[in-house]
Structure formats: C-alpha cells, structure tokens
Scaffold this active site. Structure first.
Site, PDB file in Angstrom:
ATOM      1  N   LYS A 186       9.300  12.747   3.664  1.00 11.63           N
ATOM      2  CA  LYS A 186       9.040  12.855   2.294  1.00 11.63           C
ATOM      3  C   LYS A 186       8.676  14.335   2.163  1.00 11.63           C
ATOM      4  O   LYS A 186       8.022  14.881   2.810  1.00 11.63           O
ATOM      5  CB  LYS A 186       7.667  12.201   1.812  1.00 11.63           C
ATOM      6  CG  LYS A 186       7.523  12.355   0.233  1.00 11.63           C
ATOM      7  CD  LYS A 186       6.303  11.648  -0.119  1.00 11.63           C
ATOM      8  CE  LYS A 186       5.322  12.869   0.008  1.00 11.63           C
ATOM      9  NZ  LYS A 186       5.655  13.952  -1.276  1.00 11.63           N
ATOM     10  N   VAL A 243      -6.142  15.223   2.236  1.00 10.34           N
ATOM     11  CA  VAL A 243      -4.998  14.185   2.123  1.00 10.34           C
ATOM     12  C   VAL A 243      -5.083  13.513   3.531  1.00 10.34           C
ATOM     13  O   VAL A 243      -4.743  12.408   3.676  1.00 10.34           O
ATOM     14  CB  VAL A 243      -3.609  14.707   1.749  1.00 10.34           C
ATOM     15  CG1 VAL A 243      -2.689  13.726   1.952  1.00 10.34           C
ATOM     16  CG2 VAL A 243      -3.782  15.107   0.110  1.00 10.34           C
ATOM     17  N   GLU A 261      -1.804  18.029  10.957  1.00  8.01           N
ATOM     18  CA  GLU A 261      -1.917  19.405  10.766  1.00  8.01           C
ATOM     19  C   GLU A 261      -2.355  19.855   9.479  1.00  8.01           C
ATOM     20  O   GLU A 261      -1.587  19.777   8.459  1.00  8.01           O
ATOM     21  CB  GLU A 261      -0.510  20.068  10.851  1.00  8.01           C
ATOM     22  CG  GLU A 261       0.222  19.552  12.263  1.00  8.01           C
ATOM     23  CD  GLU A 261      -0.003  20.441  13.528  1.00  8.01           C
ATOM     24  OE1 GLU A 261      -0.917  21.150  13.328  1.00  8.01           O
ATOM     25  OE2 GLU A 261       0.762  20.365  14.428  1.00  8.01           O
ATOM     26  N   CYS A 295      -1.227  27.809   7.050  1.00  9.11           N
ATOM     27  CA  CYS A 295      -2.220  27.056   7.282  1.00  9.11           C
ATOM     28  C   CYS A 295      -3.121  27.835   8.439  1.00  9.11           C
ATOM     29  O   CYS A 295      -4.444  27.567   8.347  1.00  9.11           O
ATOM     30  CB  CYS A 295      -1.650  25.816   7.866  1.00  9.11           C
ATOM     31  SG  CYS A 295      -0.364  26.085   8.989  1.00  9.11           S
ATOM     32  N   GLU A 402     -10.768  26.927   2.194  1.00  9.12           N
ATOM     33  CA  GLU A 402      -9.453  27.539   2.467  1.00  9.12           C
ATOM     34  C   GLU A 402      -9.009  27.913   0.850  1.00  9.12           C
ATOM     35  O   GLU A 402      -8.997  27.100   0.147  1.00  9.12           O
ATOM     36  CB  GLU A 402      -8.675  26.480   2.855  1.00  9.12           C
ATOM     37  CG  GLU A 402      -7.238  26.954   3.153  1.00  9.12           C
ATOM     38  CD  GLU A 402      -6.375  25.677   3.796  1.00  9.12           C
ATOM     39  OE1 GLU A 402      -6.346  24.879   3.057  1.00  9.12           O
ATOM     40  OE2 GLU A 402      -5.626  26.168   4.799  1.00  9.12           O
TER      41      GLU A 402
HETATM   42  P1  NAD Z   1      -1.103  18.167   0.071  1.00 13.13           P
HETATM   43  O1  NAD Z   1      -2.156  17.659   1.371  1.00 13.13           O
HETATM   44  O2  NAD Z   1      -1.574  18.326  -1.077  1.00 13.13           O
HETATM   45  O3  NAD Z   1       0.351  17.745   0.296  1.00 13.13           O
HETATM   46  C1  NAD Z   1       0.855  17.523   1.404  1.00 13.13           C
HETATM   47  C2  NAD Z   1       1.910  16.530   1.443  1.00 13.13           C
HETATM   48  O4  NAD Z   1       1.042  15.333   1.575  1.00 13.13           O
HETATM   49  C3  NAD Z   1       2.819  16.327   0.241  1.00 13.13           C
HETATM   50  O5  NAD Z   1       4.155  16.054   0.961  1.00 13.13           O
HETATM   51  C4  NAD Z   1       2.242  15.633  -0.707  1.00 13.13           C
HETATM   52  O6  NAD Z   1       3.158  15.019  -1.645  1.00 13.13           O
HETATM   53  C5  NAD Z   1       1.585  14.719   0.410  1.00 13.13           C
HETATM   54  N1  NAD Z   1       0.291  13.572  -0.275  1.00 13.13           N
HETATM   55  C6  NAD Z   1      -0.454  14.039  -0.729  1.00 13.13           C
HETATM   56  N2  NAD Z   1      -1.243  13.088  -1.253  1.00 13.13           N
HETATM   57  C7  NAD Z   1      -0.830  11.926  -0.272  1.00 13.13           C
HETATM   58  C8  NAD Z   1      -1.450  10.802  -0.180  1.00 13.13           C
HETATM   59  N3  NAD Z   1      -2.463  10.212  -0.761  1.00 13.13           N
HETATM   60  N4  NAD Z   1      -0.716   9.916   0.840  1.00 13.13           N
HETATM   61  C9  NAD Z   1       0.444  10.370   1.401  1.00 13.13           C
HETATM   62  N5  NAD Z   1       0.845  11.563   1.165  1.00 13.13           N
HETATM   63  C10 NAD Z   1       0.082  12.528   0.503  1.00 13.13           C
HETATM   64  O7  NAD Z   1      -1.148  19.847   0.614  1.00 13.13           O
HETATM   65  P2  NAD Z   1      -0.136  21.016   0.148  1.00 13.13           P
HETATM   66  O8  NAD Z   1      -1.091  21.434  -1.131  1.00 13.13           O
HETATM   67  O9  NAD Z   1       1.100  20.796  -0.137  1.00 13.13           O
HETATM   68  O10 NAD Z   1      -0.077  22.053   1.240  1.00 13.13           O
HETATM   69  C11 NAD Z   1      -1.340  22.998   1.449  1.00 13.13           C
HETATM   70  C12 NAD Z   1      -2.315  22.442   2.576  1.00 13.13           C
HETATM   71  O11 NAD Z   1      -1.472  22.301   3.732  1.00 13.13           O
HETATM   72  C13 NAD Z   1      -3.158  23.755   3.151  1.00 13.13           C
HETATM   73  O12 NAD Z   1      -4.538  22.934   3.083  1.00 13.13           O
HETATM   74  C14 NAD Z   1      -2.496  24.046   4.447  1.00 13.13           C
HETATM   75  O13 NAD Z   1      -3.439  24.594   5.097  1.00 13.13           O
HETATM   76  C15 NAD Z   1      -1.986  22.893   4.735  1.00 13.13           C
HETATM   77  N6  NAD Z   1      -1.027  23.209   5.974  1.00 13.13           N
HETATM   78  C16 NAD Z   1      -1.153  22.866   7.194  1.00 13.13           C
HETATM   79  C17 NAD Z   1      -0.306  23.180   8.187  1.00 13.13           C
HETATM   80  C18 NAD Z   1      -0.853  23.126   9.692  1.00 13.13           C
HETATM   81  O14 NAD Z   1       0.269  23.084  10.504  1.00 13.13           O
HETATM   82  N7  NAD Z   1      -1.872  22.897  10.000  1.00 13.13           N
HETATM   83  C19 NAD Z   1       0.928  23.826   7.889  1.00 13.13           C
HETATM   84  C20 NAD Z   1       0.956  24.171   6.378  1.00 13.13           C
HETATM   85  C21 NAD Z   1       0.270  23.800   5.499  1.00 13.13           C
END
Ligand code: NAD
Ligand code: MN
Length: 502
Positions: A186, A243, A261, A295, A402
């Site tokens: 997704k 999330v 992650e 991240c 963050e």
């Molecule tokens: P997000 O958590 O809002 O979304 C990430 C994904 O999860 C998206 O595909 C979203 O549609 C999905 N999602 C949202 N709510 C959900 C639910 N209730 N159930 C299942 N899936 C759901 O994050 P974002 O804003 O897209 O990305 C930014 C965040 O990601 C930052 O906090 C960043 O640090 C983190 N990040 C971490 C890594 C890592 O490897 N540790 C890498 C990249 C980004």
C-alpha cells in the site's frame, strides 16, 4: 485506467490509475479517489483510484495467497534472476521513474530523485544476491540423531509505505518477495504514482501474477484493512510512531508479526577535537537532504562549548550556500518543497514554538524562502526555509518531538558524560552520530547510545549490507542486510532419528 501526465522535462508518460492485482491494472470496486499533488505548485497531477477496504483488499490478498505456493517453490536461481531482471529494468527506466518520483513527491530531480531510483535497483540486486544463498544450520548431538533448521517464507506480507521515499522504502520491502513470500503493497496517500508505474516493470521482468500487488488508499481505510486481514501473515511498516502503535495493536488479531520502522529524533554530537569542516558538512547532510523528511535524520545537534558559536555560524553559512531551495526540476536545486500543505504548516508551527520558547533562529525561520515567495508558479508550493534553531536544550519541544522537515536544533555540552546523557534523553532511538578524533570515545558512544544505528564521523550513510531499524519508540525489527532476511522468514527445527530406539 491511464492518464497522460506532462513531465517537467517536456515529455509526457502514461500514469496507471487503477489497482495492480495479478499483474494487471484493474478498476477499484469503489469510486473513491486519491489526488496526488505537485508539491511545488499545489496543483493536482493525477487522481488514482483508492481500493475498497473490503472487496479490493480481499482481491489483492486472494491473488497473493494463490500465488504463494508457486512462488515459494520456484527454484532459487530463477527467483534470483527475476530480481536481477527487475533491477535492470529499473535502471533502464531510471529517467522516467525519477521524473515521476520527483513530480509526485517534490524531490529535486537531479540531486535527489535520481539517486533514490538507482538505490531501488541496488536494493533489488542486493537481495537477488541472497536468494540463492539462503541456509540453515545443522547439528550433530550424537550419531543417531541429525538436527537441522530451515528458513521458510511466512506467506503473504502486507507492506505499508511512507511518503518520504516512496520507491526506495518499497524496494527495501522486496526482501519479502526475495525470501519467497508474496506481497500486497500500500502506497502512502501523498505519493501513489511511482509504485503504480513501477508495477508494469514487475510484469515485464516475468514475475508470476499475484506475487506483487499494489493498492492505493488512505491509511485509516486500506492500511487498517491490511493490518487486520486474517489472510495476511506479516506486516512490514514504515511510517510514524503513532501509526506504528496502532498497527501493532491491530495486527494482534491473528498474532501476525510486525516490523515497525518508525520516527526518530537522532542525536548528532560534535566534539572540539573533530575535523571541523567535515563535521559541518556531514551534519548538514544528515538533516537537510530530502527536505529533512528522513526518519534517521540527525535533527538534534549538540556541540562542545568551546567550538559551539563557531560551529553554529559555519553550519548556517554552509547550508545557506549549498542547500539551494527551489523547484524540483531545476538541476541546481537541493531543497524542494515538503510533501504537503499539512506538513508545511506542521513544520512551521514547530519553528514558531521553538522561537516562542526562546530558541535563536540562526538560519531560516518562518515564511517562504525568498526564491519561492517571488515566484508566481511556486509560491503556493509547500516550501519551508532550511532552518537552524540554536541555544536549544533537551527541555525545548523542538528538541523532543520529530519535526520531519528541514529544521535542525543545536545546543551545547561541556563533557562527554553530559553529551551521552543528552543524546539518550529521547523517547526515540533510530540514528545517532558522533564527530570526534578520539577513537575510545567514539566506540564508547557507539556502545552506549540508545539507537539502532551509529555513524562515527558521518551521518546517514547507507549500506544495504547493514541492518536498518531502531529501538525504543523508533520501532523494532530490521530491514536490509542479512538480519533483514530473518524478519521475513520463520525458522523451523527438524529432528531426524537415525536409529534411536525406545
Ligand atoms: P504515517 O504513519 O502517517 O503513514 C505511513 C503509512 O501508514 C502510509 O501508507 C499511511 O497511509 C499508513 N497508515 C496511516 N494510518 C494507518 C492505519 N491506521 N493503519 C494502517 N496504515 C496506516 O507516516 P508518514 O507521515 O507517511 O511518514 C512520516 C513518518 O514516517 C515519520 O515519522 C518518519 O520518521 C517515519 N519514517 C520512518 C522510517 C524508518 O525507516 N524508520 C522511514 C521513513 C519514514
Ligand atoms: Mn504528490
């Protein structure tokens, strides 16, 4: 099902809009759409079809389930060659893929998006290399018993991707497919385009139908449906901590394992004995690349008091000169827009909070960057000034939460003990960096810092051979490296009786 999209280079391409199931683009069962915006202008690029959370998620999971036994039992050499072929196709299509990624995410094309796509090919090649090298262990407790272990795929993996590295984070999760699982991916709702374009290359490479499926949709509907689906055996998630917490709870429905992650607030320590100029450059790169949407970005910098003022000044000068802000298609640009209006406003509200709590703005601050404010086309884009907030302590909100934007907070310390304490004073634990010439101190830090990754005299380097992931609220499990394989397989213990009688 397809829409012609104009590229900044002048050409155009056919953007698939449907879902990708069983190697075909198919129409969604509902009429919900996801609009992808050009982050540099705020205009809509294309509207893709969102999957129905019940009917289409079931369809994709069914396809993956049916494909699983065949893919699991495909000879390793054949699987390896398919991954290599796909990597080759990514390289051959790098120009279009990079332009789509740049358009959809706002990543500067030449200095950012292109590298991401070449990284996708590298990740696929790296995992192709493991496919025919999978091995277990065998033991010989006594001559009448043989025992051994085999590593087996889990079944169907649900892969949930964030917006900041749409195709790169997808590629890391191809470990699932390399280890013999099938998958339902997704995309993030902000960046649905590139993975749909990539999907046709999977078919062209010759992967059997159902091995790789793609759904667009919101997290609350489609993401949640994947996390709770009884036909899914594991979730590989990259995204925010909030999330990640939800997913861990939801996945409990069938005790499916999860790798999470999540976010970070990674410390970056600079000692007076460090190579000053290198420390300035790496510190900048560790947070200002990818618009700070990293991240593991080393967003929390602490500098030894004797070089503190000099460092803040040099960092501001370096970022001002080298981190050119502008539209993503301009080859000189290093800093493009943030992903969305929501993120732009969120980052600005953090800058404001920092200022209200008494942090000093050493660079940037509120408002649009000058190059953007005067541009008719781009002033509605989601730009933020690369910003340095100085005189920060662990008490400040901007040092704790963050921000996920081009903002670094800088504070000072005097002793190593103090620096280590401040580095670990965070709920997160993903990356960490230390700049020093003292090898004892550097290795002591690597040992004691509460983080999944430690960079000594650099920041945010990447080697696919090393595991990537965090501790504390940054999540658990690892992607990449040999350790990454373990997160997508089960180990089975086998006992062979060679004549032991009861
Ligand atoms: P997000 O958590 O809002 O979304 C990430 C994904 O999860 C998206 O595909 C979203 O549609 C999905 N999602 C949202 N709510 C959900 C639910 N209730 N159930 C299942 N899936 C759901 O994050 P974002 O804003 O897209 O990305 C930014 C965040 O990601 C930052 O906090 C960043 O640090 C983190 N990040 C971490 C890594 C890592 O490897 N540790 C890498 C990249 C980004
Ligand atoms: Mn977009």
């Amino acid at each position: 099902m397809f829409q012609e999209v104009q590229l900044p280079s002048g050409g155009s391409y056919e953007q698939p809009l449907g879902l990708f199931i069983n190697n075909e683009y198919v129409a969604s069962s509902c009429d919900e759409i996801i609009e992808s915006m050009d982050a540099s202008t705020g205009k809509v690029i294309a509207a893709v079809q969102a999957a129905d959370a019940k009917i289409d998620v079931d369809r994709a999971v069914d396809a993956a389930r049916k494909a699983f036994p065949g893919w699991r039992d495909t000879p390793a050499a054949q699987k390896r060659d398919l991954l290599l072929k796909l990597a080759f196709l990514v390289e051959r299509n790098v120009d279009t893929l990079a332009q789509v990624e740049s358009l959809d995410s706002g990543k500067p094309l030449a200095t950012n998006a292109k590298g991401d796509i070449l990284g996708v090919a590298e990740a696929l090649k790296y995992y192709a290399g493991w496919v025919d090298k999978a091995q277990g262990q065998s033991f010989s407790p006594d001559p009448r018993t043989l025992t051994y272990t085999i590593h087996q795929p889990l079944g169907v993996v649900g892969c949930i991707i964030p917006f900041n590295y749409p195709l790169a984070m997808m590629a890391w999760k191809w470990t699932a497919i390399a280890t013999g699982n099938t998958a339902v991916f997704k995309s993030a709702e902000q960046t649905p385009l590139s993975i749909l374009y990539f999907a046709q290359l999977v078919k062209e490479a010759g992967f059997p139908p159902g091995v790789f499926n793609v759904l667009s949709g919101t997290g609350a509907k489609v993401g949640d449906a994947i996390a709770r689906h009884l036909g899914i055996d594991k979730i590989a998630f990259t995204g925010s901590t909030a999330v990640g917490q939800l997913i861990q709870q939801t996945a409990a429905v069938n005790l499916k394992p999860v790798t999470l992650e999540c976010g970070g607030k990674s410390p970056n320590l600079v000692f007076a004995d460090a190579d000053f100029e290198q420390a300035v450059k790496w510190t900048a790169q560790g947070i200002f690349s990818n618009m700070g949407q990293i991240c593991s970005g080393t967003s929390r910098c602490f500098v030894q008091d004797s070089v503190y003022d000099k460092f803040v000044e040099a960092l501001a000068k370096h970022v001002e000169e080298k981190y050119v802000v502008g539209p993503p298609a301009d080859p000189k640009v290093v800093v493009g827009p943030q992903i969305s209006k929501v993120q732009q406003e969120r980052i600005q509200s953090y800058i404001k909070k920092g200022m209200e709590q008494g942090c000093r703005v050493a660079l940037g601050g509120l408002g649009l960057p000058d190059a953007i404010a005067n541009s008719q086309e781009h002033k509605s884009g989601y730009f933020v000034k690369p910003t340095i907030l100085a005189d920060v302590t662990s008490k400040h909100i901007v040092a704790r939460e963050e921000i996920f934007g081009p903002v670094i907070v800088v504070g000072k310390f005097s002793t190593y003990e103090e620096a280590l304490e401040v580095a670990n004073d965070s709920t997160y634990g993903l990356g960490s960096a230390i700049f020093t010439q003292d090898i004892t101190r550097a290795h002591d830090f690597a040992n004691k810092v509460e983080a999944g990754i430690c960079y000594i005299n650099s920041s945010n380097q990447l080697d696919f051979a090393l595991p990537f992931g965090g501790v504390k609220m940054s999540g658990h499990g690892r992607e990449l490296g040999e350790y990454g394989l373990a997160n997508f397989t089960n180990v089975k213990a086998v006992y062979v009786n060679l004549g032991s009688k009861l």
